[in-house]
Write an enzyme that holds these catalytic residues in place. Structure first.
Site, PDB file in Angstrom:
ATOM      1  N   ASP A 107     -49.036  14.298  -1.106  1.00 30.04           N
ATOM      2  CA  ASP A 107     -47.890  15.105  -1.503  1.00 30.04           C
ATOM      3  C   ASP A 107     -48.056  16.474  -0.812  1.00 30.04           C
ATOM      4  O   ASP A 107     -49.156  16.789  -0.340  1.00 30.04           O
ATOM      5  CB  ASP A 107     -47.957  15.224  -3.041  1.00 30.04           C
ATOM      6  CG  ASP A 107     -47.041  16.275  -3.600  1.00 30.04           C
ATOM      7  OD1 ASP A 107     -45.844  16.216  -3.335  1.00 30.04           O
ATOM      8  OD2 ASP A 107     -47.548  17.178  -4.316  1.00 30.04           O
ATOM      9  N   ASP A 109     -46.300  20.136  -1.746  1.00 30.35           N
ATOM     10  CA  ASP A 109     -46.390  21.336  -2.598  1.00 30.35           C
ATOM     11  C   ASP A 109     -47.372  21.127  -3.753  1.00 30.35           C
ATOM     12  O   ASP A 109     -47.282  20.150  -4.494  1.00 30.35           O
ATOM     13  CB  ASP A 109     -45.005  21.681  -3.169  1.00 30.35           C
ATOM     14  CG  ASP A 109     -44.089  22.222  -2.095  1.00 30.35           C
ATOM     15  OD1 ASP A 109     -44.185  23.405  -1.761  1.00 30.35           O
ATOM     16  OD2 ASP A 109     -43.299  21.425  -1.541  1.00 30.35           O
ATOM     17  N   ASP A 299     -49.515  16.293  -7.266  1.00 27.68           N
ATOM     18  CA  ASP A 299     -49.670  17.184  -8.425  1.00 27.68           C
ATOM     19  C   ASP A 299     -48.513  17.123  -9.396  1.00 27.68           C
ATOM     20  O   ASP A 299     -48.533  17.775 -10.438  1.00 27.68           O
ATOM     21  CB  ASP A 299     -49.777  18.642  -7.943  1.00 27.68           C
ATOM     22  CG  ASP A 299     -48.451  19.148  -7.423  1.00 27.68           C
ATOM     23  OD1 ASP A 299     -47.796  18.412  -6.664  1.00 27.68           O
ATOM     24  OD2 ASP A 299     -48.031  20.259  -7.812  1.00 27.68           O
TER      25      ASP A 299
END
Ligand SMILES: O=P(O)(O)OC[C@H]1O[C@H](O[C@H]2O[C@H](CO)[C@@H](O)[C@H](O)[C@H]2O)[C@H](O)[C@@H](O)[C@@H]1O
Length: 374
Positions: A107, A109, A299
């Site tokens: 991922d 960000d 996250d």
């Protein structure tokens, strides 16, 4: 005009696509590669179901400072038992992947770049870029992001990776024929292309409806729209939710999910980061392989779809990047992007050494063969 708008929801919040039963956190992490069942929660209609208060509660829940737990230390201990650090478990992870082809999914960000107030300033460090570059030399590597593909590419700037933007709805992967061949023609896959005009329309409406609220940021992510409230005064969250709800009400083919201080508006098609992961594995030629070992690091709540796919396939595992305990399908945890970088570096180093060992053994074997011939 009455239009139905359905989202997969947490009864507490009414607006999440990725919420889980407590079973997800009460069981110890399975051995990498094993599988557990976790059921989804119910479908709720926006119009008749959750009220604005529930929206705001859910928006609050996406802020770690509002993490609800009776005893933080107790919660933390249990969290670390069930989702140990991927750094502490490095040897076990390596041994579970033995003889298998590791494929990396990252991922962006909050995983490769730290979370910052301004989404346009979420740069990854040169050190992280260098690490991901090395990683991709040894393992097929894909970036899977909620951002539009061009934007995430402009941040990562590594042509050797595969990219899935807009929560997997815009994939630039390997071509079917070429499998994982360097320099091969990339193949585009955009399962939500028919939604493009609608997304443009909704983006404009959201800009218009929310522009009086200080701090709101509306981001066009091509096949989805992000409404950021990180910089909005909490007292205004109700008003913001109300405005977003009023726009969404007119678009039954769009649904709402939630990320870190962001409301995400996206098509109702059954496509998410989990599907993108499966699509990429298939494109790489690993669809029916038993010896593939996918590792997904993320996250956000939207990453849970990918963690869940790995649990269900019983292959590889997910790593959640989080400083606070969360319900998750991931098996392991890392605290922040700096730990992600350390983990990736260890993978690179391990692979480099094991290739070096292999070639040394190969050389010795050849020498033995040659000496036997003489
Ligand atoms: O899937 P991801 O790559 O994690 O993208 C998810 C969203 O990330 C970005 O927003 C988040 O990061 C911002 C910058 O640190 C932060 O300001 C924001 O509060 C976070 O939600 C991005 O701007 C969104 O478009 C992505 O959907």
């Amino acid at each position: 005009m009455t239009k139905q708008n359905v989202v997969v929801s947490d009864p507490n919040s009414g607006i999440n696509t990725a919420t889980f039963t407590a079973a997800a956190v009460q069981k110890p992490p399975p051995a990498p590669g094993s599988c557990i069942n976790i059921s989804r929660k119910t479908l709720v209609e926006i119009n008749s179901g959750p009220r604005i208060n529930s929206w705001v509660d859910s928006m609050r829940a996406s802020s770690p400072t509002h993490h609800k737990c009776t005893s933080l230390s107790e919660d933390n201990t249990s969290w670390m038992v069930h989702h140990p650090s991927a750094l502490d478990m490095f040897e076990q992870i390596i041994s579970a992947s033995k003889g298998k082809k590791m494929v990396m999914f990252l991922d962006y960000d909050g995983t490769l770049s730290p979370i910052v107030d301004d989404p346009d300033q979420a740069f990854m460090s040169d050190a992280m870029r260098g690490t991901v570059r090395k990683l991709a030399r040894y393992f097929p590597t894909a970036i899977v992001s909620g951002r539009c593909r061009d934007k995430v590419y402009s941040f990562v700037q590594l042509a050797e990776l595969y990219y899935a933007g807009s929560h997997g709805m815009d994939i630039e992967g390997p071509s079917k024929d070429s499998k994982y061949k360097k320099g091969a023609q990339a193949a585009l896959f955009q399962p939500a292309s028919e939604f493009l005009p609608m997304i443009v329309e909704v983006y404009k409406e959201l800009l218009d409806k929310t522009n009086s609220i200080n701090g709101v940021r509306v981001e066009n992510n091509k096949f989805c729209v992000s409404v950021h409230f990180r910089c909005v005064d909490e007292k205004k969250w109700g008003e913001l939710a109300q405005q977003v709800k009023s726009v969404l009400k007119e678009y039954p083919k769009l649904r709402l999910s939630q990320g870190r201080k962001v409301l995400e508006i996206r098509p109702t098609i059954k496509w998410d980061k989990g599907k993108a992961l499966e699509f990429l594995l298939e494109s790489l030629g690993y669809a029916n392989c038993t010896d593939v070992f996918p590792v997904y690091i993320g996250d956000d709540r939207t990453d849970e779809d990918a963690f869940k796919v790995l649990r269900e396939r019983g292959q590889g595992f997910g790593i959640l990047v989080s400083k606070t305990p969360k319900d998750t399908y991931a098996s392991y945890s890392l605290l922040e992007p700096s730990e992600v970088m350390i983990f990736l570096r260890r993978l690179v180093e391990w692979k480099r050494l094991s290739l070096r060992r292999q070639s040394k053994i190969q050389k010795q074997l050849e020498e033995i063969k040659a000496s036997l011939k003489n």
